[in-house]
Design a protein around this motif. Structure first.
Motif, PDB file in Angstrom:
ATOM      1  N   GLU A 216      -7.851 -28.265   9.276  1.00 12.75           N
ATOM      2  CA  GLU A 216      -7.945 -28.407   8.186  1.00 12.75           C
ATOM      3  C   GLU A 216      -9.006 -27.173   7.898  1.00 12.75           C
ATOM      4  O   GLU A 216      -9.160 -26.735   6.888  1.00 12.75           O
ATOM      5  N   GLN A 217      -9.888 -27.128   8.758  1.00  8.26           N
ATOM      6  CA  GLN A 217     -11.026 -25.857   8.532  1.00  8.26           C
ATOM      7  C   GLN A 217     -10.401 -24.554   8.493  1.00  8.26           C
ATOM      8  O   GLN A 217     -10.914 -23.744   7.827  1.00  8.26           O
ATOM      9  N   LYS A 218      -9.421 -24.281   9.560  1.00  7.86           N
ATOM     10  CA  LYS A 218      -8.710 -23.061   9.509  1.00  7.86           C
ATOM     11  C   LYS A 218      -7.989 -22.703   8.170  1.00  7.86           C
ATOM     12  O   LYS A 218      -8.002 -21.661   7.488  1.00  7.86           O
ATOM     13  N   ALA A 219      -7.122 -23.908   7.840  1.00  6.91           N
ATOM     14  CA  ALA A 219      -6.550 -23.961   6.439  1.00  6.91           C
ATOM     15  C   ALA A 219      -7.526 -23.324   5.351  1.00  6.91           C
ATOM     16  O   ALA A 219      -7.055 -22.658   4.341  1.00  6.91           O
ATOM     17  N   ILE A 220      -8.675 -24.107   5.211  1.00  5.53           N
ATOM     18  CA  ILE A 220      -9.557 -24.055   4.019  1.00  5.53           C
ATOM     19  C   ILE A 220     -10.016 -22.543   4.053  1.00  5.53           C
ATOM     20  O   ILE A 220     -10.374 -21.831   3.307  1.00  5.53           O
ATOM     21  N   ARG A 221     -10.300 -22.179   5.232  1.00  8.65           N
ATOM     22  CA  ARG A 221     -10.925 -20.933   5.718  1.00  8.65           C
ATOM     23  C   ARG A 221     -10.069 -19.769   5.053  1.00  8.65           C
ATOM     24  O   ARG A 221     -10.399 -18.807   4.288  1.00  8.65           O
ATOM     25  N   GLY A 222      -8.644 -19.731   5.487  1.00  6.28           N
ATOM     26  CA  GLY A 222      -7.757 -18.888   4.843  1.00  6.28           C
ATOM     27  C   GLY A 222      -7.852 -18.903   3.258  1.00  6.28           C
ATOM     28  O   GLY A 222      -7.672 -17.585   2.705  1.00  6.28           O
ATOM     29  N   LEU A 223      -7.955 -20.125   2.701  1.00  6.76           N
ATOM     30  CA  LEU A 223      -7.837 -20.114   1.209  1.00  6.76           C
ATOM     31  C   LEU A 223      -9.222 -19.581   0.523  1.00  6.76           C
ATOM     32  O   LEU A 223      -8.939 -18.893  -0.595  1.00  6.76           O
ATOM     33  N   ILE A 224     -10.300 -19.560   1.415  1.00  7.28           N
ATOM     34  CA  ILE A 224     -11.502 -18.924   0.856  1.00  7.28           C
ATOM     35  C   ILE A 224     -11.337 -17.555   0.891  1.00  7.28           C
ATOM     36  O   ILE A 224     -11.956 -16.815   0.033  1.00  7.28           O
ATOM     37  N   LEU A 225     -10.763 -17.061   2.132  1.00  7.27           N
ATOM     38  CA  LEU A 225     -10.531 -15.442   2.129  1.00  7.27           C
ATOM     39  C   LEU A 225      -9.733 -15.043   0.894  1.00  7.27           C
ATOM     40  O   LEU A 225      -9.927 -14.002   0.175  1.00  7.27           O
ATOM     41  N   GLU A 226      -8.708 -15.959   0.500  1.00 10.22           N
ATOM     42  CA  GLU A 226      -7.781 -15.418  -0.721  1.00 10.22           C
ATOM     43  C   GLU A 226      -8.738 -15.422  -1.963  1.00 10.22           C
ATOM     44  O   GLU A 226      -8.516 -14.567  -2.819  1.00 10.22           O
ATOM     45  N   GLU A 227      -9.357 -16.497  -2.076  1.00  9.98           N
ATOM     46  CA  GLU A 227     -10.415 -16.438  -3.423  1.00  9.98           C
ATOM     47  C   GLU A 227     -11.368 -15.287  -3.125  1.00  9.98           C
ATOM     48  O   GLU A 227     -11.617 -14.884  -4.473  1.00  9.98           O
ATOM     49  N   ILE A 228     -11.868 -15.110  -2.088  1.00 10.72           N
ATOM     50  CA  ILE A 228     -12.917 -13.905  -2.141  1.00 10.72           C
ATOM     51  C   ILE A 228     -12.176 -12.595  -2.609  1.00 10.72           C
ATOM     52  O   ILE A 228     -12.489 -11.728  -3.355  1.00 10.72           O
ATOM     53  N   GLU A 229     -11.123 -12.428  -2.000  1.00  9.07           N
ATOM     54  CA  GLU A 229     -10.204 -11.131  -2.208  1.00  9.07           C
ATOM     55  C   GLU A 229      -9.949 -11.210  -3.790  1.00  9.07           C
ATOM     56  O   GLU A 229     -10.001 -10.134  -4.572  1.00  9.07           O
ATOM     57  N   LYS A 230      -9.661 -12.193  -4.346  1.00  7.36           N
ATOM     58  CA  LYS A 230      -9.558 -12.357  -5.904  1.00  7.36           C
ATOM     59  C   LYS A 230     -10.763 -12.101  -6.633  1.00  7.36           C
ATOM     60  O   LYS A 230     -10.515 -11.483  -7.721  1.00  7.36           O
ATOM     61  N   THR A 231     -11.741 -12.879  -6.096  1.00  9.65           N
ATOM     62  CA  THR A 231     -12.786 -12.843  -6.778  1.00  9.65           C
ATOM     63  C   THR A 231     -13.777 -11.637  -6.748  1.00  9.65           C
ATOM     64  O   THR A 231     -14.578 -11.004  -7.805  1.00  9.65           O
ATOM     65  N   CYS A 232     -13.750 -11.039  -5.672  1.00 12.28           N
ATOM     66  CA  CYS A 232     -14.770  -9.919  -5.317  1.00 12.28           C
ATOM     67  C   CYS A 232     -14.038  -8.683  -5.148  1.00 12.28           C
ATOM     68  O   CYS A 232     -14.533  -7.802  -4.442  1.00 12.28           O
ATOM     69  N   ARG A 233     -12.696  -8.541  -5.731  1.00 14.92           N
ATOM     70  CA  ARG A 233     -12.145  -7.256  -5.469  1.00 14.92           C
ATOM     71  C   ARG A 233     -12.764  -6.138  -6.216  1.00 14.92           C
ATOM     72  O   ARG A 233     -12.403  -4.923  -5.853  1.00 14.92           O
ATOM     73  N   ASP A 234     -13.652  -6.310  -7.205  1.00 14.09           N
ATOM     74  CA  ASP A 234     -14.151  -5.155  -7.796  1.00 14.09           C
ATOM     75  C   ASP A 234     -15.502  -4.769  -7.118  1.00 14.09           C
ATOM     76  O   ASP A 234     -16.180  -3.909  -7.561  1.00 14.09           O
TER      77      ASP A 234
END
Length: 234
Positions: A216-234
Protein backbone atom coordinates in the motif's frame (compact mmCIF):
# COMPACT_ATOMS: atom_id res chain seq x y z
CA UNK A 1 -18.72 87.41 -25.80
CA UNK A 2 -18.16 83.64 -25.08
CA UNK A 3 -20.98 81.68 -23.61
CA UNK A 4 -20.13 78.62 -21.44
CA UNK A 5 -22.41 75.64 -21.63
CA UNK A 6 -24.08 75.15 -18.31
CA UNK A 7 -23.57 71.71 -16.74
CA UNK A 8 -26.80 69.97 -16.01
CA UNK A 9 -27.63 67.40 -13.36
CA UNK A 10 -27.29 64.78 -16.07
CA UNK A 11 -23.64 65.70 -16.61
CA UNK A 12 -22.92 65.40 -12.90
CA UNK A 13 -24.65 62.05 -12.79
CA UNK A 14 -22.57 60.71 -15.68
CA UNK A 15 -19.42 61.98 -14.00
CA UNK A 16 -20.37 60.31 -10.73
CA UNK A 17 -21.20 57.07 -12.50
CA UNK A 18 -17.86 57.16 -14.29
CA UNK A 19 -16.06 57.63 -10.98
CA UNK A 20 -17.97 54.73 -9.45
CA UNK A 21 -17.21 52.53 -12.46
CA UNK A 22 -13.51 53.30 -12.18
CA UNK A 23 -13.58 52.43 -8.49
CA UNK A 24 -15.38 49.15 -9.18
CA UNK A 25 -12.92 48.25 -11.93
CA UNK A 26 -10.04 49.05 -9.57
CA UNK A 27 -11.53 46.87 -6.85
CA UNK A 28 -12.11 43.99 -9.26
CA UNK A 29 -8.53 44.23 -10.52
CA UNK A 30 -7.24 44.25 -6.94
CA UNK A 31 -9.40 41.28 -6.03
CA UNK A 32 -8.23 39.40 -9.12
CA UNK A 33 -4.59 40.11 -8.30
CA UNK A 34 -5.15 39.08 -4.69
CA UNK A 35 -6.81 35.83 -5.79
CA UNK A 36 -3.94 35.11 -8.18
CA UNK A 37 -1.41 35.69 -5.40
CA UNK A 38 -3.36 33.44 -3.03
CA UNK A 39 -3.66 30.73 -5.66
CA UNK A 40 0.08 30.90 -6.29
CA UNK A 41 0.74 30.68 -2.54
CA UNK A 42 -1.59 27.68 -2.17
CA UNK A 43 -0.01 25.97 -5.18
CA UNK A 44 3.44 26.47 -3.68
CA UNK A 45 2.20 25.21 -0.31
CA UNK A 46 0.72 22.10 -1.95
CA UNK A 47 3.91 21.45 -3.88
CA UNK A 48 6.05 21.76 -0.73
CA UNK A 49 3.67 19.53 1.22
CA UNK A 50 3.58 16.81 -1.44
CA UNK A 51 7.37 16.67 -1.66
CA UNK A 52 7.65 16.43 2.13
CA UNK A 53 4.95 13.75 2.18
CA UNK A 54 6.86 11.80 -0.49
CA UNK A 55 10.03 12.00 1.61
CA UNK A 56 8.26 10.61 4.68
CA UNK A 57 6.70 7.79 2.66
CA UNK A 58 10.16 6.89 1.32
CA UNK A 59 11.35 6.65 4.92
CA UNK A 60 8.33 4.54 5.92
CA UNK A 61 8.86 2.16 3.00
CA UNK A 62 12.52 1.75 3.93
CA UNK A 63 11.59 1.13 7.58
CA UNK A 64 8.99 -1.55 6.79
CA UNK A 65 11.28 -3.25 4.29
CA UNK A 66 14.00 -3.30 6.96
CA UNK A 67 11.54 -4.93 9.35
CA UNK A 68 10.67 -7.53 6.72
CA UNK A 69 14.35 -8.31 6.21
CA UNK A 70 14.77 -8.72 9.97
CA UNK A 71 11.74 -11.01 10.26
CA UNK A 72 13.01 -13.03 7.31
CA UNK A 73 16.19 -13.73 9.32
CA UNK A 74 14.50 -14.17 12.70
CA UNK A 75 11.68 -16.56 11.79
CA UNK A 76 13.90 -19.53 10.74
CA UNK A 77 15.97 -19.10 13.92
CA UNK A 78 12.93 -19.01 16.18
CA UNK A 79 11.54 -21.97 14.26
CA UNK A 80 14.72 -23.90 15.11
CA UNK A 81 14.23 -23.14 18.81
CA UNK A 82 10.57 -24.13 18.60
CA UNK A 83 11.42 -27.42 16.86
CA UNK A 84 14.11 -28.12 19.46
CA UNK A 85 11.59 -27.60 22.27
CA UNK A 86 8.91 -29.61 20.50
CA UNK A 87 11.15 -32.61 19.80
CA UNK A 88 13.21 -32.50 23.02
CA UNK A 89 16.39 -31.63 21.14
CA UNK A 90 16.97 -28.01 22.18
CA UNK A 91 20.51 -28.60 23.40
CA UNK A 92 21.55 -29.89 19.98
CA UNK A 93 20.35 -26.85 18.02
CA UNK A 94 23.29 -25.16 16.28
CA UNK A 95 24.14 -21.57 17.30
CA UNK A 96 21.66 -22.09 20.12
CA UNK A 97 22.52 -19.04 22.23
CA UNK A 98 22.16 -16.72 19.26
CA UNK A 99 18.79 -18.24 18.35
CA UNK A 100 17.53 -18.09 21.94
CA UNK A 101 18.42 -14.39 21.90
CA UNK A 102 16.53 -13.92 18.65
CA UNK A 103 13.35 -15.21 20.33
CA UNK A 104 13.47 -12.16 22.58
CA UNK A 105 14.01 -9.61 19.80
CA UNK A 106 11.37 -6.91 19.29
CA UNK A 107 10.43 -4.93 16.19
CA UNK A 108 8.04 -2.09 15.33
CA UNK A 109 7.17 0.29 12.50
CA UNK A 110 8.88 3.66 13.05
CA UNK A 111 6.42 5.71 11.00
CA UNK A 112 7.61 9.17 9.90
CA UNK A 113 4.62 10.10 7.74
CA UNK A 114 2.23 10.43 10.71
CA UNK A 115 2.85 14.16 11.29
CA UNK A 116 2.35 14.95 7.59
CA UNK A 117 -0.88 12.95 7.53
CA UNK A 118 -2.10 14.80 10.64
CA UNK A 119 -1.30 18.03 8.81
CA UNK A 120 -3.40 16.82 5.89
CA UNK A 121 -6.33 16.14 8.24
CA UNK A 122 -6.38 19.47 10.02
CA UNK A 123 -4.90 22.03 7.61
CA UNK A 124 -7.29 24.89 6.68
CA UNK A 125 -5.89 24.59 3.16
CA UNK A 126 -6.81 21.65 0.95
CA UNK A 127 -3.28 20.30 0.60
CA UNK A 128 -4.17 17.58 -1.92
CA UNK A 129 -6.67 18.41 -4.66
CA UNK A 130 -7.04 14.79 -5.71
CA UNK A 131 -9.81 13.61 -3.39
CA UNK A 132 -9.22 9.92 -4.11
CA UNK A 133 -5.55 10.21 -3.17
CA UNK A 134 -6.36 12.21 -0.04
CA UNK A 135 -8.92 9.65 1.11
CA UNK A 136 -6.54 6.79 0.40
CA UNK A 137 -3.81 8.39 2.50
CA UNK A 138 -6.22 9.00 5.38
CA UNK A 139 -7.49 5.42 5.15
CA UNK A 140 -3.89 4.20 5.15
CA UNK A 141 -3.35 5.95 8.48
CA UNK A 142 -6.70 5.23 10.13
CA UNK A 143 -7.04 1.63 8.97
CA UNK A 144 -3.83 -0.09 7.90
CA UNK A 145 -1.36 1.64 10.24
CA UNK A 146 -3.82 1.49 13.14
CA UNK A 147 -4.20 -2.25 12.62
CA UNK A 148 -0.41 -2.69 12.53
CA UNK A 149 -0.21 -0.79 15.85
CA UNK A 150 -2.76 -3.17 17.36
CA UNK A 151 -0.67 -6.18 16.33
CA UNK A 152 2.51 -4.51 17.60
CA UNK A 153 0.91 -3.89 21.02
CA UNK A 154 0.12 -7.60 21.30
CA UNK A 155 3.65 -8.34 20.11
CA UNK A 156 5.06 -6.08 22.81
CA UNK A 157 3.01 -7.85 25.51
CA UNK A 158 4.62 -11.16 24.52
CA UNK A 159 7.96 -9.35 24.45
CA UNK A 160 7.48 -8.16 28.03
CA UNK A 161 6.69 -11.71 29.18
CA UNK A 162 9.84 -12.91 27.40
CA UNK A 163 11.97 -10.17 28.98
CA UNK A 164 10.79 -11.18 32.44
CA UNK A 165 11.38 -14.85 31.70
CA UNK A 166 14.86 -14.18 30.36
CA UNK A 167 15.69 -12.03 33.39
CA UNK A 168 14.93 -15.00 35.64
CA UNK A 169 16.39 -17.83 33.57
CA UNK A 170 19.21 -16.39 31.42
CA UNK A 171 22.50 -14.58 31.99
CA UNK A 172 22.90 -11.00 30.80
CA UNK A 173 20.33 -11.01 28.02
CA UNK A 174 20.37 -7.70 26.08
CA UNK A 175 18.85 -8.58 22.69
CA UNK A 176 21.98 -10.52 21.79
CA UNK A 177 23.01 -14.13 22.46
CA UNK A 178 21.11 -15.55 25.44
CA UNK A 179 22.76 -18.11 27.73
CA UNK A 180 20.38 -20.17 29.92
CA UNK A 181 21.23 -20.65 33.58
CA UNK A 182 20.08 -24.25 33.16
CA UNK A 183 19.38 -25.50 29.63
CA UNK A 184 17.38 -28.49 30.89
CA UNK A 185 15.02 -26.30 32.91
CA UNK A 186 14.37 -24.07 29.90
CA UNK A 187 14.02 -27.02 27.54
CA UNK A 188 11.38 -28.69 29.73
CA UNK A 189 9.43 -25.56 30.71
CA UNK A 190 5.96 -25.54 29.07
CA UNK A 191 5.64 -21.82 29.77
CA UNK A 192 8.75 -21.04 27.73
CA UNK A 193 7.45 -23.33 24.98
CA UNK A 194 4.20 -21.31 24.89
CA UNK A 195 6.14 -18.02 24.75
CA UNK A 196 8.30 -19.22 21.83
CA UNK A 197 5.23 -20.53 20.00
CA UNK A 198 3.38 -17.24 20.45
CA UNK A 199 6.42 -15.23 19.36
CA UNK A 200 6.74 -17.38 16.23
CA UNK A 201 3.06 -16.91 15.40
CA UNK A 202 3.29 -13.17 15.95
CA UNK A 203 6.34 -12.91 13.68
CA UNK A 204 4.50 -14.73 10.90
CA UNK A 205 1.49 -12.48 11.46
CA UNK A 206 3.58 -9.30 11.43
CA UNK A 207 5.38 -10.43 8.30
CA UNK A 208 2.08 -10.87 6.43
CA UNK A 209 0.72 -7.49 7.51
CA UNK A 210 4.01 -5.66 6.92
CA UNK A 211 4.01 -7.03 3.36
CA UNK A 212 0.46 -5.74 2.81
CA UNK A 213 1.40 -2.39 4.36
CA UNK A 214 4.48 -2.15 2.16
CA UNK A 215 2.40 -2.80 -0.98
CA UNK A 216 0.00 0.00 0.00
CA UNK A 217 2.88 2.37 0.78
CA UNK A 218 4.38 1.84 -2.66
CA UNK A 219 1.01 2.31 -4.37
CA UNK A 220 0.40 5.59 -2.51
CA UNK A 221 3.95 6.74 -3.26
CA UNK A 222 3.29 6.29 -6.98
CA UNK A 223 0.10 8.36 -6.71
CA UNK A 224 1.93 11.09 -4.78
CA UNK A 225 4.52 11.25 -7.55
CA UNK A 226 1.74 11.66 -10.12
CA UNK A 227 0.20 14.45 -8.04
CA UNK A 228 3.58 16.19 -7.75
CA UNK A 229 4.01 16.11 -11.52
CA UNK A 230 0.53 17.61 -11.87
CA UNK A 231 0.79 20.20 -9.08
CA UNK A 232 4.43 21.22 -9.42
CA UNK A 233 4.85 21.08 -13.20
CA UNK A 234 5.39 24.86 -13.41
Amino acid sequence: MVFKKRKTAWHYLLYALGEILLIIIGILIAVKINESVKQAEVAELRCTYLNELLYTFDYDIEDVEGNLRALDKWIPKIRSVFDGLQYDSLATVDSLHEKLGTVGNFIFFGQRSKTKIEELKFSPVNLIENRDLKNRILLYEDDKVSFIRLIERKYELIGEDLRQYYARNFRGFSYGPAVPLDIEVVAEDPYYFSLVLERLRMNYNLEDHYEALNDEQKAIRGLILEEIEKTCRD
